[in-house]
Design a protein around this motif. Structure first.
Motif, PDB file in Angstrom:
ATOM      1  N   VAL A  19      -2.358   7.776   2.803  1.00  0.00           N
ATOM      2  CA  VAL A  19      -1.791   6.441   2.605  1.00  0.00           C
ATOM      3  C   VAL A  19      -0.287   6.503   2.804  1.00  0.00           C
ATOM      4  O   VAL A  19       0.312   7.576   2.817  1.00  0.00           O
ATOM      5  N   SER A  20       0.326   5.328   2.933  1.00  0.00           N
ATOM      6  CA  SER A  20       1.782   5.268   3.081  1.00  0.00           C
ATOM      7  C   SER A  20       2.311   4.045   2.354  1.00  0.00           C
ATOM      8  O   SER A  20       1.565   3.112   2.062  1.00  0.00           O
ATOM      9  N   ARG A  21       3.600   4.088   2.087  1.00  0.00           N
ATOM     10  CA  ARG A  21       4.266   2.927   1.500  1.00  0.00           C
ATOM     11  C   ARG A  21       5.696   2.872   2.026  1.00  0.00           C
ATOM     12  O   ARG A  21       6.309   3.902   2.314  1.00  0.00           O
ATOM     13  N   ALA A  22       6.212   1.662   2.140  1.00  0.00           N
ATOM     14  CA  ALA A  22       7.577   1.462   2.618  1.00  0.00           C
ATOM     15  C   ALA A  22       8.556   1.725   1.490  1.00  0.00           C
ATOM     16  O   ALA A  22       8.260   1.455   0.326  1.00  0.00           O
ATOM     17  N   GLU A  23       9.707   2.266   1.836  1.00  0.00           N
ATOM     18  CA  GLU A  23      10.799   2.463   0.887  1.00  0.00           C
ATOM     19  C   GLU A  23      12.070   1.970   1.551  1.00  0.00           C
ATOM     20  O   GLU A  23      12.639   2.659   2.385  1.00  0.00           O
ATOM     21  N   THR A  24      12.488   0.780   1.186  1.00  0.00           N
ATOM     22  CA  THR A  24      13.680   0.186   1.773  1.00  0.00           C
ATOM     23  C   THR A  24      14.679  -0.081   0.668  1.00  0.00           C
ATOM     24  O   THR A  24      14.350  -0.671  -0.350  1.00  0.00           O
ATOM     25  N   SER A  25      15.910   0.384   0.898  1.00  0.00           N
ATOM     26  CA  SER A  25      16.969   0.104  -0.065  1.00  0.00           C
ATOM     27  C   SER A  25      18.269  -0.101   0.707  1.00  0.00           C
ATOM     28  O   SER A  25      18.683   0.762   1.462  1.00  0.00           O
ATOM     29  N   GLY A  26      18.843  -1.248   0.524  1.00  0.00           N
ATOM     30  CA  GLY A  26      20.093  -1.553   1.207  1.00  0.00           C
ATOM     31  C   GLY A  26      19.929  -1.513   2.717  1.00  0.00           C
ATOM     32  O   GLY A  26      19.120  -2.215   3.282  1.00  0.00           O
ATOM     33  N   ARG A  27      20.679  -0.626   3.353  1.00  0.00           N
ATOM     34  CA  ARG A  27      20.655  -0.527   4.808  1.00  0.00           C
ATOM     35  C   ARG A  27      19.807   0.646   5.289  1.00  0.00           C
ATOM     36  O   ARG A  27      19.907   1.041   6.440  1.00  0.00           O
ATOM     37  N   THR A  28      18.998   1.211   4.419  1.00  0.00           N
ATOM     38  CA  THR A  28      18.137   2.326   4.792  1.00  0.00           C
ATOM     39  C   THR A  28      16.684   1.884   4.681  1.00  0.00           C
ATOM     40  O   THR A  28      16.255   1.403   3.638  1.00  0.00           O
ATOM     41  N   ALA A  29      15.973   2.050   5.765  1.00  0.00           N
ATOM     42  CA  ALA A  29      14.548   1.734   5.773  1.00  0.00           C
ATOM     43  C   ALA A  29      13.788   3.036   5.992  1.00  0.00           C
ATOM     44  O   ALA A  29      14.158   3.832   6.842  1.00  0.00           O
ATOM     45  N   GLY A  30      12.759   3.247   5.216  1.00  0.00           N
ATOM     46  CA  GLY A  30      11.986   4.466   5.345  1.00  0.00           C
ATOM     47  C   GLY A  30      10.591   4.274   4.799  1.00  0.00           C
ATOM     48  O   GLY A  30      10.185   3.158   4.473  1.00  0.00           O
ATOM     49  N   TYR A  31       9.873   5.365   4.716  1.00  0.00           N
ATOM     50  CA  TYR A  31       8.515   5.291   4.199  1.00  0.00           C
ATOM     51  C   TYR A  31       8.116   6.651   3.656  1.00  0.00           C
ATOM     52  O   TYR A  31       8.736   7.671   3.949  1.00  0.00           O
ATOM     53  N   VAL A  32       7.079   6.650   2.859  1.00  0.00           N
ATOM     54  CA  VAL A  32       6.483   7.864   2.319  1.00  0.00           C
ATOM     55  C   VAL A  32       5.028   7.848   2.748  1.00  0.00           C
ATOM     56  O   VAL A  32       4.349   6.822   2.658  1.00  0.00           O
ATOM     57  N   ILE A  33       4.562   8.976   3.234  1.00  0.00           N
ATOM     58  CA  ILE A  33       3.160   9.104   3.627  1.00  0.00           C
ATOM     59  C   ILE A  33       2.606  10.342   2.940  1.00  0.00           C
ATOM     60  O   ILE A  33       3.302  11.350   2.847  1.00  0.00           O
ATOM     61  N   GLY A  34       1.412  10.258   2.406  1.00  0.00           N
ATOM     62  CA  GLY A  34       0.871  11.406   1.695  1.00  0.00           C
ATOM     63  C   GLY A  34      -0.596  11.250   1.349  1.00  0.00           C
ATOM     64  O   GLY A  34      -1.251  10.280   1.747  1.00  0.00           O
ATOM     65  N   THR A  35      -1.076  12.224   0.620  1.00  0.00           N
ATOM     66  CA  THR A  35      -2.462  12.252   0.177  1.00  0.00           C
ATOM     67  C   THR A  35      -2.497  12.857  -1.218  1.00  0.00           C
ATOM     68  O   THR A  35      -1.601  13.629  -1.574  1.00  0.00           O
ATOM     69  N   ASN A  36      -3.508  12.530  -1.977  1.00  0.00           N
ATOM     70  CA  ASN A  36      -3.604  13.074  -3.331  1.00  0.00           C
ATOM     71  C   ASN A  36      -4.756  14.065  -3.489  1.00  0.00           C
ATOM     72  O   ASN A  36      -5.050  14.470  -4.602  1.00  0.00           O
ATOM     73  N   VAL A  37      -5.406  14.463  -2.407  1.00  0.00           N
ATOM     74  CA  VAL A  37      -6.487  15.443  -2.549  1.00  0.00           C
ATOM     75  C   VAL A  37      -5.889  16.821  -2.783  1.00  0.00           C
ATOM     76  O   VAL A  37      -4.869  17.180  -2.196  1.00  0.00           O
ATOM     77  N   ASN A  38      -6.511  17.589  -3.651  1.00  0.00           N
ATOM     78  CA  ASN A  38      -5.923  18.853  -4.088  1.00  0.00           C
ATOM     79  C   ASN A  38      -5.950  19.940  -3.018  1.00  0.00           C
ATOM     80  O   ASN A  38      -5.222  20.911  -3.136  1.00  0.00           O
ATOM     81  N   TYR A  39      -6.730  19.816  -1.969  1.00  0.00           N
ATOM     82  CA  TYR A  39      -6.797  20.858  -0.950  1.00  0.00           C
ATOM     83  C   TYR A  39      -6.004  20.511   0.312  1.00  0.00           C
ATOM     84  O   TYR A  39      -6.049  21.246   1.298  1.00  0.00           O
ATOM     85  N   ALA A  40      -5.240  19.434   0.287  1.00  0.00           N
ATOM     86  CA  ALA A  40      -4.489  19.012   1.474  1.00  0.00           C
ATOM     87  C   ALA A  40      -3.489  20.070   1.926  1.00  0.00           C
ATOM     88  O   ALA A  40      -3.350  20.338   3.125  1.00  0.00           O
ATOM     89  N   ALA A  41      -2.787  20.687   0.991  1.00  0.00           N
ATOM     90  CA  ALA A  41      -1.803  21.717   1.357  1.00  0.00           C
ATOM     91  C   ALA A  41      -2.483  22.922   1.988  1.00  0.00           C
ATOM     92  O   ALA A  41      -1.964  23.512   2.939  1.00  0.00           O
ATOM     93  N   ALA A  42      -3.652  23.299   1.488  1.00  0.00           N
ATOM     94  CA  ALA A  42      -4.387  24.435   2.057  1.00  0.00           C
ATOM     95  C   ALA A  42      -4.822  24.125   3.488  1.00  0.00           C
ATOM     96  O   ALA A  42      -4.824  25.011   4.349  1.00  0.00           O
ATOM     97  N   VAL A  43      -5.168  22.886   3.762  1.00  0.00           N
ATOM     98  CA  VAL A  43      -5.548  22.495   5.127  1.00  0.00           C
ATOM     99  C   VAL A  43      -4.308  22.481   6.020  1.00  0.00           C
ATOM    100  O   VAL A  43      -4.322  23.042   7.123  1.00  0.00           O
TER     101      VAL A  43
END
Length: 156
Positions: A71-95
């Motif tokens: 999943v992802s979500r937008a993170e906008t503050s002032g003149r900076t626009a960005g986003y965070v993308i990630g997963t919460n499954v515990n084996y994602a880092a191992a993959v």
């Protein structure tokens, strides 16, 4: 040229984020089109969706749980626009990063056994798993997606 940063390793409860420095693009758009900052935010949001979809496309599938958890979500503050993308499954880092060879020992029993095993064993020497990056390659495409989305806005 816009810059992006990716922060941290992919672990349970963490995510990868990308920040686009939109000042240069936004200043150029303001000069050319007279204040199109909403269009820049729209291009960043489209980029967020593109990167999320690319990570899902690249994620290896066994049950589909990892792919559907991205999943992802937008993170906008002032003149900076960005986003965070990630997963919460515990084996994602191992993959994403693979695992080193390691020993598997029973936690609650005296031996390990699985259907098809000849007999119970005290430990298993696991050879490790190869990395199957899906998040990092998607994040690396941020600038490509952003430029394409921005050119669509300019071409309207």
């Amino acid at each position: 040229m816009g810059r992006f940063r990716s922060r941290g390793r992919l672990r349970l409860g963490t995510s990868v984020s990308a920040n686009l420095n939109t000042r240069r693009y936004e200043n150029g758009l303001r000069r050319a089109l007279g204040g199109m900052s909403n269009d820049v935010k729209r291009a960043v949001d489209r980029t967020r969706i593109d990167v999320q979809n690319e990570a899902r496309r690249r994620a290896p599938v066994d049950t589909g749980r990892l792919r559907s958890s991205i999943v992802s979500r937008a993170e906008t503050s002032g003149r900076t626009a960005g986003y965070v993308i990630g997963t919460n499954v515990n084996y994602a880092a191992a993959v994403e990063y693979g695992t080193a060879p390691h020993v598997i020992k029973p936690k609650y029993k005296q031996a390990l056994y699985w259907p098809g095993a000849a007999h119970p064993v005290a430990k298993v020497n696991h050879p490790g798993t190869r990395a199957q990056p899906f998040m990092r390659p998607a994040i690396e495409m941020t600038e490509i997606f952003f430029r394409a989305n921005l050119s669509q806005i300019r071409g309207r």
